[in-house]
Design an enzyme around this catalytic site. Structure first.
Site, mmCIF file in Angstrom:
data_model
loop_
_atom_site.group_PDB
_atom_site.id
_atom_site.type_symbol
_atom_site.label_atom_id
_atom_site.label_comp_id
_atom_site.label_asym_id
_atom_site.label_seq_id
_atom_site.Cartn_x
_atom_site.Cartn_y
_atom_site.Cartn_z
ATOM 1 N N ASP B 81 40.599 39.797 42.793
ATOM 2 C CA ASP B 81 40.821 39.336 41.410
ATOM 3 C C ASP B 81 42.304 39.235 41.074
ATOM 4 O OD1 ASP B 81 40.739 42.170 41.716
ATOM 5 O OD2 ASP B 81 40.518 42.447 39.557
ATOM 6 N N GLU B 139 39.053 44.660 40.849
ATOM 7 C CA GLU B 139 39.803 45.909 41.039
ATOM 8 C C GLU B 139 40.612 46.262 39.796
ATOM 9 O OE1 GLU B 139 42.393 48.938 41.599
ATOM 10 O OE2 GLU B 139 43.268 46.948 41.364
ATOM 11 N N GLU B 140 40.991 45.241 39.020
ATOM 12 C CA GLU B 140 41.945 45.459 37.925
ATOM 13 C C GLU B 140 41.305 45.923 36.628
ATOM 14 O OE1 GLU B 140 45.081 45.470 38.253
ATOM 15 O OE2 GLU B 140 45.596 44.193 39.949
#
Lengths: 208, 176
Positions: B81, B139-140
């Site tokens: 991402d 992931e963010e």
């Protein structure tokens, strides 16, 4: 290299607002919020074992919009980071208690929500040694270094609490070429020579 | 020797994967909306003849079997991402998506894992065990794509003994 767990803190302090010239007729939410911001640092400095990495940062204070009114609500936000799951959840309870009871003592009420985020990255000691050895074999010992603990967070941590894991870094900056911007900035870029090393090192890690 | 063969192939394929990175960098997608990125990864694995499954909507999990595939299973993980940042770099592969940028190097992580997959696949007669390739979303942003992938069984069938991940490090020497 290990990284921290990260949880988000949301606090709302509500009290009877009123005329700033008559504080005795109000519960001063601004002053109470200020006490809470300072008091929370006590958890890091007094309740935490000093050898245990922990950060609590209050990052937003919102409320009020003029000079002569004590507002009825102040909202705070922040982040709590740690590297020990037992301490992490004990600290959550301490944070909640500080906030709720301090507000109550001073005549207001507080609501607090802690959104639990990623656990810390647990780099397995044995795998770290394997990864370091693999790195040294692949690009030479002079080009491998062990990085410091960081209080940033990574959701790779989830995997490492299920099976042994190792999170490693690929150097992609190049000062001579002016590639120096950090991650999460609008000018971040890499020296693309790193891709050949990155793909090879990953393959090598998987086979050895 | 296996290491020398890996190095040789990494060198041989470097230009191809720099192009892969340019494509991913120019087409960044936000957390949990990595649909085109996921399709790109699936397409690459298909071209390489590597079987894969889709997990957690946009995640992709590939398997490469070496010699004695049941002897061990190692997982390699990449995230995919991008961030809500407007890119300011003046490069030919600048982000085409307004306000979205691969500013944390997840384009590089995905590229390196695809490159490693090509190398491992080509050399699969020369190493032991099974390699699980994990391309994960989000992931963010909470709750974290890793937690969704685990819920969707990424660490089962087969269960890896260990997992590695690579992350870009923008400075040559660590500064805090």
């Amino acid at each position: 290299m290990s990284m921290a767990s990260a949880d988000e803190i949301y606090i709302s302090i509500k009290g009877k607002g009123g005329h700033a010239a008559s504080p005795h007729l109000t519960a001063d939410t601004v002053l109470i919020a200020s006490h809470i911001v300072i008091s929370l640092q006590q958890i890091v400095s007094r309740n935490n074992n000093p050898t245990n990495p922990t950060v609590l940062s209050i990052t937003a204070i919102n409320g009020g919009n003029t000079t002569n009114v004590i507002p009825g609500e102040i909202k705070l936000m922040g982040t709590f980071r740690a590297m020990n799951e037992e301490w992490r959840f004990k600290a959550h309870e301490l944070i909640k208690k500080h906030v709720v009871q301090l507000a109550e003592t001073m005549g207001a009420t507080a609501e607090i929500k802690i959104d639990v985020g990623y656990p810390f990255v647990l780099n397995d000691e044995g795998l770290y040694k394997v990864a370091r050895k693999n790195g040294e074999e692949y690009i030479g010992a002079d080009n491998v270094e062990t990085t410091e603990l960081r209080m940033g967070a990574e959701d790779f941590g989830y995997y490492t609490h299920h099976i042994p894991g190792c999170f490693f870094r690929l150097g992609v900056g190049n000062i001579e070429k002016g590639i120096v911007s950090n991650v999460h900035t609008p000018t971040f870029n890499i020296d693309e020579q790193g891709i050949e090393i990155g793909m090879g090192v990953m393959a090598w890690m998987a086979t050895s | 020797m296996l290491k020398e063969k890996i190095k040789q192939l990494a060198k041989q394929y470097a230009a191809e994967f720099i192009e892969v990175r340019h494509h991913l960098h120019a087409n960044p997608e936000l957390s949990y909306a990595e649909f085109k990125t996921s399709a790109f990864i699936q397409n690459k694995l298909m071209q390489l003849g590597i079987p894969f499954e889709v997990k957690a909507t946009t995640g992709v999990v590939g398997l490469i079997k070496g010699k004695n595939p049941n002897s061990k299973v190692i997982a390699l993980r990449a995230d995919m991402d991008a961030l809500p940042i407007q890119e300011e770099n003046d490069v030919p592969y600048k982000s085409k998506n307004d306000g979205v940028m691969h500013a944390c190097g997840h384009d590089v992580h995905t590229t390196c894992l695809l490159g490693a997959a090509k190398i491992l696949n080509e050399l699969k007669e020369e190493w032991e065990g099974t390699v699980k390739l994990i391309f994960q979303p989000g992931e963010e942003k909470n709750p974290g794509g890793a937690s969704l992938m685990i819920k969707d069984g990424v660490l089962e069938n087969p269960k890896p003994q260990s997992i590695f991940a690579l992350h870009v490090h923008p400075v040559c020497h660590w500064v805090s």
